[in-house]
Design a protein around this motif. Sequence first.
Motif, PDB file in Angstrom:
ATOM      1  N   LYS A  65       0.824  -1.204   0.000  1.00 47.96           N
ATOM      2  CA  LYS A  65       0.000   0.000   0.000  1.00 47.96           C
ATOM      3  C   LYS A  65       0.862   1.260   0.000  1.00 47.96           C
ATOM      4  O   LYS A  65       0.548   2.238  -0.646  1.00 47.96           O
ATOM      5  CB  LYS A  65      -0.918   0.003   1.226  1.00 47.96           C
ATOM      6  N   SER A  66       1.970   1.219   0.744  1.00 46.82           N
ATOM      7  CA  SER A  66       2.825   2.397   0.772  1.00 46.82           C
ATOM      8  C   SER A  66       3.492   2.628  -0.579  1.00 46.82           C
ATOM      9  O   SER A  66       3.760   3.756  -0.959  1.00 46.82           O
ATOM     10  CB  SER A  66       3.898   2.246   1.862  1.00 46.82           C
ATOM     11  N   ASP A  67       3.743   1.501  -1.340  1.00 54.15           N
ATOM     12  CA  ASP A  67       4.321   1.671  -2.665  1.00 54.15           C
ATOM     13  C   ASP A  67       3.337   2.343  -3.620  1.00 54.15           C
ATOM     14  O   ASP A  67       3.731   2.992  -4.577  1.00 54.15           O
ATOM     15  CB  ASP A  67       4.729   0.303  -3.232  1.00 54.15           C
ATOM     16  N   ALA A  68       2.032   2.144  -3.358  1.00 51.21           N
ATOM     17  CA  ALA A  68       1.040   2.770  -4.225  1.00 51.21           C
ATOM     18  C   ALA A  68       1.011   4.280  -4.041  1.00 51.21           C
ATOM     19  O   ALA A  68       0.594   5.011  -4.918  1.00 51.21           O
ATOM     20  CB  ALA A  68      -0.346   2.190  -3.932  1.00 51.21           C
ATOM     21  N   HIS A  69       1.461   4.761  -2.877  1.00 52.89           N
ATOM     22  CA  HIS A  69       1.523   6.198  -2.603  1.00 52.89           C
ATOM     23  C   HIS A  69       2.927   6.521  -2.100  1.00 52.89           C
ATOM     24  O   HIS A  69       3.161   6.578  -0.895  1.00 52.89           O
ATOM     25  CB  HIS A  69       0.486   6.596  -1.551  1.00 52.89           C
ATOM     26  N   PRO A  70       3.897   6.674  -2.983  1.00 51.91           N
ATOM     27  CA  PRO A  70       5.271   6.895  -2.541  1.00 51.91           C
ATOM     28  C   PRO A  70       5.417   8.203  -1.800  1.00 51.91           C
ATOM     29  O   PRO A  70       4.637   9.135  -1.967  1.00 51.91           O
ATOM     30  CB  PRO A  70       6.059   6.909  -3.866  1.00 51.91           C
ATOM     31  N   ALA A  71       6.443   8.253  -0.960  1.00 51.76           N
ATOM     32  CA  ALA A  71       6.708   9.467  -0.201  1.00 51.76           C
ATOM     33  C   ALA A  71       7.084  10.607  -1.132  1.00 51.76           C
ATOM     34  O   ALA A  71       7.616  10.413  -2.221  1.00 51.76           O
ATOM     35  CB  ALA A  71       7.844   9.208   0.794  1.00 51.76           C
ATOM     36  N   ALA A  72       6.788  11.801  -0.678  1.00 51.00           N
ATOM     37  CA  ALA A  72       7.085  12.974  -1.498  1.00 51.00           C
ATOM     38  C   ALA A  72       8.586  13.121  -1.678  1.00 51.00           C
ATOM     39  O   ALA A  72       9.360  12.951  -0.750  1.00 51.00           O
ATOM     40  CB  ALA A  72       6.515  14.220  -0.825  1.00 51.00           C
ATOM     41  N   THR A  73       9.002  13.417  -2.889  1.00 48.76           N
ATOM     42  CA  THR A  73      10.411  13.646  -3.153  1.00 48.76           C
ATOM     43  C   THR A  73      10.759  15.090  -2.820  1.00 48.76           C
ATOM     44  O   THR A  73       9.895  15.915  -2.533  1.00 48.76           O
ATOM     45  CB  THR A  73      10.728  13.348  -4.628  1.00 48.76           C
ATOM     46  N   ASP A  74      12.047  15.394  -2.877  1.00 51.29           N
ATOM     47  CA  ASP A  74      12.498  16.725  -2.484  1.00 51.29           C
ATOM     48  C   ASP A  74      11.863  17.825  -3.333  1.00 51.29           C
ATOM     49  O   ASP A  74      11.571  18.907  -2.843  1.00 51.29           O
ATOM     50  CB  ASP A  74      14.031  16.803  -2.593  1.00 51.29           C
ATOM     51  N   ASP A  75      11.644  17.552  -4.632  1.00 58.86           N
ATOM     52  CA  ASP A  75      11.109  18.603  -5.493  1.00 58.86           C
ATOM     53  C   ASP A  75       9.605  18.786  -5.310  1.00 58.86           C
ATOM     54  O   ASP A  75       9.042  19.764  -5.783  1.00 58.86           O
ATOM     55  CB  ASP A  75      11.423  18.301  -6.963  1.00 58.86           C
ATOM     56  N   LYS A  76       8.918  17.834  -4.626  1.00 58.66           N
ATOM     57  CA  LYS A  76       7.487  17.963  -4.386  1.00 58.66           C
ATOM     58  C   LYS A  76       7.176  18.428  -2.971  1.00 58.66           C
ATOM     59  O   LYS A  76       6.064  18.874  -2.698  1.00 58.66           O
ATOM     60  CB  LYS A  76       6.789  16.626  -4.650  1.00 58.66           C
ATOM     61  N   SER A  77       8.108  18.285  -2.063  1.00 59.47           N
ATOM     62  CA  SER A  77       7.875  18.702  -0.687  1.00 59.47           C
ATOM     63  C   SER A  77       7.754  20.220  -0.616  1.00 59.47           C
ATOM     64  O   SER A  77       8.474  20.955  -1.290  1.00 59.47           O
ATOM     65  CB  SER A  77       9.014  18.223   0.219  1.00 59.47           C
ATOM     66  N   VAL A  78       6.833  20.664   0.212  1.00 60.57           N
ATOM     67  CA  VAL A  78       6.568  22.095   0.360  1.00 60.57           C
ATOM     68  C   VAL A  78       6.939  22.571   1.758  1.00 60.57           C
ATOM     69  O   VAL A  78       7.530  23.640   1.927  1.00 60.57           O
ATOM     70  CB  VAL A  78       5.083  22.397   0.072  1.00 60.57           C
TER      71      VAL A  78
END
Length: 225
Positions: free
Chosen positions: A79-92
């Motif tokens: 399930k966690s692979d279906a929603h990967p953690a935010a990468t550095d360029d997407k983190s706000v």
Amino acid sequence: MLQIKFSKTIICLLFLTLAFSASAQTKRKAAKKKTAKETTLTKTQPVAENDSIPVVKKNARPESESRMPPTEQTDDKVKSDAHPAATDDKSVYFYEFSKSDFFISKIFIEHDENGWGKITFQKKDFAEPVTDPLQLSPATLERVKATWQALNFLDSTENYQYEKDFSNLGTMKFTMKKDGRERAATFNWTDNKDAKTLADEYRRIGQQFIWIFDITVARENQPLE
């Protein structure tokens, strides 16, 4: 004279009757013995195995079922692979706490607008920091984003540092990267209500995650007997 002849005749008939009866009984016994022998031979005669007849197992599964593909796993990792953690360029949003002589010497949290991100923390007895995916609950994300908005962080120039230095309590750092803009603020104590609220929210997030991490490691390596 006639009586004597008649008596002899009767005696002869009796002998003949007895002889015939004995002969019949002998034949019956012989027939019974023969039948018993045939029955015994029939029972003891081995049955030839027929290789052409397949052996049907009672618990055998249908062929169509045995050829079915394996069921996909739906554990937490999948399930966690279906929603990967935010990468550095997407983190706000970014939060960092550091104090070198604390048992938890560093906590770094980053996430995007949807609450997906990652957490990194360093323990004193760990050779390397631990980094894991993170997802904020809708309620927590709503509070965090509302506090960022209350600070008007990108447009503000306020320094959240209190007039006195409390570096012995550790140093906190807020960072926001959005729409090509970036701003950071570092302080160790503040009397700004919104800044304190935001720091408390991230502190609770970090403490809860580390507590769950410790419990999970303990259960895997030291199960109760």
